[in-house]
Design an enzyme around this catalytic site. Structure first.
Site, short mmCIF file in Angstrom:
data_model
loop_
_atom_site.label_atom_id
_atom_site.label_comp_id
_atom_site.label_asym_id
_atom_site.label_seq_id
_atom_site.Cartn_x
_atom_site.Cartn_y
_atom_site.Cartn_z
N CYS A 172 0.80 -1.23 0.00
CA CYS A 172 0.00 0.00 0.00
C CYS A 172 0.83 1.28 0.00
O CYS A 172 1.34 1.67 -1.02
CB CYS A 172 -1.00 -0.02 1.16
SG CYS A 172 -2.26 1.26 0.90
N ASN A 197 -5.14 -0.81 0.72
CA ASN A 197 -6.43 -0.35 1.28
C ASN A 197 -6.32 1.16 1.33
O ASN A 197 -5.66 1.71 2.22
CB ASN A 197 -6.62 -0.83 2.72
CG ASN A 197 -7.01 -2.28 2.86
OD1 ASN A 197 -8.16 -2.64 3.02
ND2 ASN A 197 -6.00 -3.14 2.82
N1 CDT Z 1 -3.08 1.16 3.82
C1 CDT Z 1 -2.41 2.27 3.45
O1 CDT Z 1 -1.20 2.31 3.51
N2 CDT Z 1 -3.14 3.31 3.04
C2 CDT Z 1 -2.57 4.58 2.75
C3 CDT Z 1 -3.51 5.66 3.11
C4 CDT Z 1 -2.79 6.92 3.23
S1 CDT Z 1 -3.69 8.15 4.05
C5 CDT Z 1 -3.18 7.98 5.66
C6 CDT Z 1 -2.17 4.74 1.29
O2 CDT Z 1 -1.09 5.28 1.05
O3 CDT Z 1 -2.93 4.37 0.39
#
Ligand code: CDT
Length: 314
Positions: A172, A197
């Protein structure tokens, strides 16, 4: 003769709090069977694939937190996935919350694994770039407490010889950082697997919300092109616990082009035949690191000016 891996990116729709591991593994098995029917060699599932994205909730009770973690992999609930993939002759990768014991201490990581066609775990990655915050921030509609629940990964960005190629993993938020791809690129990676996610809404910076999908593809397409590698980005998406999350799972070629893209916000399989030999022209010309990359001349801003870059304190 091409070196081809037929990849299925197995996007998952929302997983709610009340859904059990068995419910989720049944959905993963359904996608696995679809992938087998479409001739896949490898099925890639998202980050924290087995549960709802629990860092959105502030919890203090360690037992409540640990209910989202896997003390063993495979465990009782995930064993059927390992067994069925082995029976069908498919490799796979998915993310989960890992409870690890080392030297008498307990550690918690946001982890992904790569399993070969024989059912053996051949690669493990523990997420390094943990986004969000560690304490409850009541102004937010939902939390992003990865810094509370996970330690920074301690395994580096590995690349493993598997399925006839060089395969790496990231998770992610890692996909937003060029270092992620470059460290693997320097190890001759040919395919990067990345589950995510990603909430549509970023509470500290809502002005970016309408760019969430654009940024998702921007970073993965850049990482692919700049390192001459396939990138497989797989979402858990849709309105989970009332929080909208982006989809647009994508299979991206070393040219940076998207060759397959999910169109739903639900369980969906997208498939592409990924010829690993398409990496070589990028790795041997524009991005021939040995011939053109000059890290010894880049300098470090901190060393030259003594100044910290903006935001480095926080
Ligand atoms: N799961 C994950 O790493 N999600 C992050 C959300 C960023 S906002 C705090 C992402 O970079 O997609």
């Amino acid at each position: 003769m091409t070196r081809e891996i037929v990849v299925g990116a197995a996007q998952l729709g929302p997983i709610e709090k009340e859904h059990t591991r068995r419910d989720v593994v049944d959905r993963m098995l359904a996608l696995l069977h679809r992938a087998h029917g479409m001739g896949c060699d490898l099925v890639v599932y998202p980050e924290l694939a087995l549960t709802s994205f629990f860092p959105r909730w502030y919890m203090e009770d360690q037992a409540e937190i640990d209910a989202y973690f896997e003390p063993a992999m495979p465990g009782n609930e995930t064993q059927p996935l390992f067994d069925e993939a082995k029976r069908l002759g498919l490799g796979f990768s998915f993310g989960y919350a890992e409870l690890a014991e080392a030297d008498g201490e307990t550690h918690r990581f946001n982890t992904s694994i790569l399993v070969d066609k024989a059912g053996t775990i051949v690669g493990k990655y523990r997420k390094i770039h943990l986004p969000g915050h560690a304490e409850n921030e009541p102004y937010r509609e939902f939390q992003h407490l990865e810094k509370r629940y996970f330690e920074v990964g301690d395994l580096g960005f590995g690349v493993w010889p598997a399925l006839g190629g060089n395969i790496g993993m990231c998770i992610c938020n890692d996909r937003r950082w060029p270092e992620t791809y470059r460290v693997m690129g320097l190890q001759n990676v040919e395919m990067v697997l990345c589950g995510y996610n990603t909430p549509v809404h970023n509470p500290p910076a809502p002005e970016m919300d309408n760019l969430s999908n654009f940024h998702n593809h921007l970073v993965m397409q850049s990482g692919a092109y700049q390192n001459g590698t396939w990138v497989i980005g797989v979402a858990k998406c849709g309105p989970e616990a009332g929080v909208p999350m982006i989809g647009q799972s994508a299979i991206i070629a070393p040219s940076g082009e998207i060759v397959a893209q999910a169109t739903s916000l639900d369980d969906e399989l997208i498939v592409a035949a990924c010829d690993l030999d398409r990496c070589a022209p990028y790795k041997s010309t524009v991005f021939n690191f040995a011939a053109h990359r000059r890290p010894e001349h880049y300098g470090l801003i901190v060393e030259r000016t003594g100044a910290e870059p903006p935001g480095s304190g926080g």
